[in-house]
Design an enzyme around this catalytic site. Sequence first.
Site, PDB file in Angstrom:
ATOM      1  N   LYS A  73       2.277  -7.387   7.101  1.00  0.00           N
ATOM      2  CA  LYS A  73       2.423  -7.509   5.640  1.00  0.00           C
ATOM      3  C   LYS A  73       3.848  -7.209   5.147  1.00  0.00           C
ATOM      4  O   LYS A  73       4.268  -7.759   4.137  1.00  0.00           O
ATOM      5  CB  LYS A  73       1.435  -6.582   4.931  1.00  0.00           C
ATOM      6  CG  LYS A  73       0.020  -7.125   4.907  1.00  0.00           C
ATOM      7  CD  LYS A  73      -0.875  -6.199   4.094  1.00  0.00           C
ATOM      8  CE  LYS A  73      -2.248  -6.789   3.912  1.00  0.00           C
ATOM      9  NZ  LYS A  73      -3.120  -5.950   3.091  1.00  0.00           N
ATOM     10  N   ASP A 109      -3.648  -7.765  -3.398  1.00  0.00           N
ATOM     11  CA  ASP A 109      -4.531  -6.624  -3.134  1.00  0.00           C
ATOM     12  C   ASP A 109      -4.782  -5.781  -4.392  1.00  0.00           C
ATOM     13  O   ASP A 109      -5.923  -5.377  -4.660  1.00  0.00           O
ATOM     14  CB  ASP A 109      -3.940  -5.724  -2.039  1.00  0.00           C
ATOM     15  CG  ASP A 109      -4.154  -6.307  -0.643  1.00  0.00           C
ATOM     16  OD1 ASP A 109      -5.090  -7.112  -0.466  1.00  0.00           O
ATOM     17  OD2 ASP A 109      -3.390  -5.948   0.265  1.00  0.00           O
TER      18      ASP A 109
HETATM   19  P1  NAP Z   1      -1.298   0.646   6.649  1.00  0.00           P
HETATM   20  O1  NAP Z   1      -0.174   0.089   5.857  1.00  0.00           O
HETATM   21  O2  NAP Z   1      -1.193   0.681   8.136  1.00  0.00           O
HETATM   22  O3  NAP Z   1      -1.545   2.146   6.106  1.00  0.00           O
HETATM   23  C1  NAP Z   1      -2.518   2.961   6.691  1.00  0.00           C
HETATM   24  C2  NAP Z   1      -2.764   4.179   5.815  1.00  0.00           C
HETATM   25  O4  NAP Z   1      -3.843   4.927   6.390  1.00  0.00           O
HETATM   26  C3  NAP Z   1      -1.575   5.124   5.734  1.00  0.00           C
HETATM   27  O5  NAP Z   1      -1.586   5.774   4.485  1.00  0.00           O
HETATM   28  C4  NAP Z   1      -1.890   6.107   6.877  1.00  0.00           C
HETATM   29  O6  NAP Z   1      -1.254   7.350   6.758  1.00  0.00           O
HETATM   30  C5  NAP Z   1      -3.375   6.259   6.711  1.00  0.00           C
HETATM   31  N1  NAP Z   1      -4.054   6.726   7.909  1.00  0.00           N
HETATM   32  C6  NAP Z   1      -4.307   6.016   9.036  1.00  0.00           C
HETATM   33  N2  NAP Z   1      -4.956   6.798   9.936  1.00  0.00           N
HETATM   34  C7  NAP Z   1      -5.113   8.019   9.354  1.00  0.00           C
HETATM   35  C8  NAP Z   1      -5.694   9.247   9.780  1.00  0.00           C
HETATM   36  N3  NAP Z   1      -6.255   9.370  10.981  1.00  0.00           N
HETATM   37  N4  NAP Z   1      -5.687  10.274   8.918  1.00  0.00           N
HETATM   38  C9  NAP Z   1      -5.117  10.162   7.688  1.00  0.00           C
HETATM   39  N5  NAP Z   1      -4.544   9.036   7.235  1.00  0.00           N
HETATM   40  C10 NAP Z   1      -4.533   7.978   8.063  1.00  0.00           C
HETATM   41  O7  NAP Z   1      -2.657  -0.108   6.352  1.00  0.00           O
HETATM   42  P2  NAP Z   1      -3.136  -0.767   4.955  1.00  0.00           P
HETATM   43  O8  NAP Z   1      -2.727  -2.186   4.924  1.00  0.00           O
HETATM   44  O9  NAP Z   1      -2.690   0.133   3.854  1.00  0.00           O
HETATM   45  O10 NAP Z   1      -4.716  -0.723   5.121  1.00  0.00           O
HETATM   46  C11 NAP Z   1      -5.446   0.486   4.972  1.00  0.00           C
HETATM   47  C12 NAP Z   1      -6.939   0.175   4.939  1.00  0.00           C
HETATM   48  O11 NAP Z   1      -7.201  -0.623   3.791  1.00  0.00           O
HETATM   49  C13 NAP Z   1      -7.442  -0.652   6.128  1.00  0.00           C
HETATM   50  O12 NAP Z   1      -8.709  -0.148   6.500  1.00  0.00           O
HETATM   51  C14 NAP Z   1      -7.582  -2.049   5.574  1.00  0.00           C
HETATM   52  O13 NAP Z   1      -8.588  -2.808   6.235  1.00  0.00           O
HETATM   53  C15 NAP Z   1      -8.001  -1.749   4.135  1.00  0.00           C
HETATM   54  N6  NAP Z   1      -7.688  -2.819   3.202  1.00  0.00           N
HETATM   55  C16 NAP Z   1      -8.726  -3.333   2.475  1.00  0.00           C
HETATM   56  C17 NAP Z   1      -8.495  -4.345   1.574  1.00  0.00           C
HETATM   57  C18 NAP Z   1      -9.629  -4.911   0.780  1.00  0.00           C
HETATM   58  O14 NAP Z   1      -9.459  -6.018   0.231  1.00  0.00           O
HETATM   59  N7  NAP Z   1     -10.757  -4.235   0.633  1.00  0.00           N
HETATM   60  C19 NAP Z   1      -7.184  -4.856   1.387  1.00  0.00           C
HETATM   61  C20 NAP Z   1      -6.158  -4.284   2.126  1.00  0.00           C
HETATM   62  C21 NAP Z   1      -6.410  -3.261   3.040  1.00  0.00           C
HETATM   63  P3  NAP Z   1       0.214   7.573   7.415  1.00  0.00           P
HETATM   64  O15 NAP Z   1       1.190   7.002   6.425  1.00  0.00           O
HETATM   65  O16 NAP Z   1       0.332   9.032   7.566  1.00  0.00           O
HETATM   66  O17 NAP Z   1       0.239   6.842   8.727  1.00  0.00           O
END
Ligand code: NAP
Length: 288
Positions: A73, A109
Amino acid sequence: MKLKIDGKTKIYGVIGDPIGHSLSPAIHNMAFRKLGLNAIYLAFQVKSENLVRAVEGFKALNFQGFNVTIPHKTSIMSLLDKVDPLAEKIGAVNTVKNVDGKLFGYNTDGLGALQALKKSKVKLDNKKIVLIGAGGAGKALAFTFANYAKEMVILNRTEEKAVKLSKTISENFSLQVKGLKLNYENLRNELKNADLLVNATSLGMYPNVDKTPVDKNLINQNLVVFDVVYNPLKTRFLKEAEEKGAKIVNGLSMFIYQAVEAFKIWTGLNPPVKTMFKVALKELKHRK
Ligand code: NAP
């Protein structure tokens, strides 16, 4: 209308890694069929080292548009001809449109989340929002919700990212905002007078379904609790919030509405939202 593929079929898709579990092909293809469009949507597993070549290939083959998911992304942005100002600020693109060989990037999003909350009759005006996560989803939600909220607290495992995001938000909006480390103490303090609690991390997502970002004893019945994770549909976080009497909103609705916005960007048409929900729910059920 039946699927028809010929020399004029327009090609769309999603790139990510992994991508096998994506619900996007199911909902977009159904929307194309339902509207009688000669178009197809496919999922492509693209490794980071192949992103540049994949995007060049999409351009060369005249793909009409594509979605972008984890882990591309942010890295996609430098490969595009133009990025919409909101996506630029968020620092992430989830939708790309090909206009006469030029690639335009957008982020749907935040709008998806906003629409999901609206459909659940959740109002953000003058509310205090506790947002967990400062990754791609967290940033998109922060930039969107900041237009409405009175106060926002962003908590993240990596504290610096929460602080950085809160600074960017405060430079762009007039609400009260701070960034903190994600821990029990900070959650306890901030949730006392909060209205909306959001999980924008991947915690609780399949297969790690036993994980949750918030101790259930910190959740109260005055909160609306929203999880961006949609697989499973009811995460541990949402189950426990419901047990505590909070109103809950799951991530499927956001997922559908971010797809609706992408579909509109590509085609200028409104897709059949209800049928998209049905197809997505059916797909999720089959996975259990
Ligand atoms: P990303 O950019 O990789 O960010 C991941 C986030 O999760 C960061 O804030 C990370 O913290 C945190 N995280 C991961 N593992 C963790 C743990 N064990 N403990 C605490 N925090 C943790 O991913 P993203 O694009 O933001 O996506 C995040 C989630 O949103 C995913 O599950 C994705 O499928 C979902 N999502 C859903 C939609 C929807 O339409 N419903 C749209 C977009 C995304 P750190 O910064 O400390 O690593």
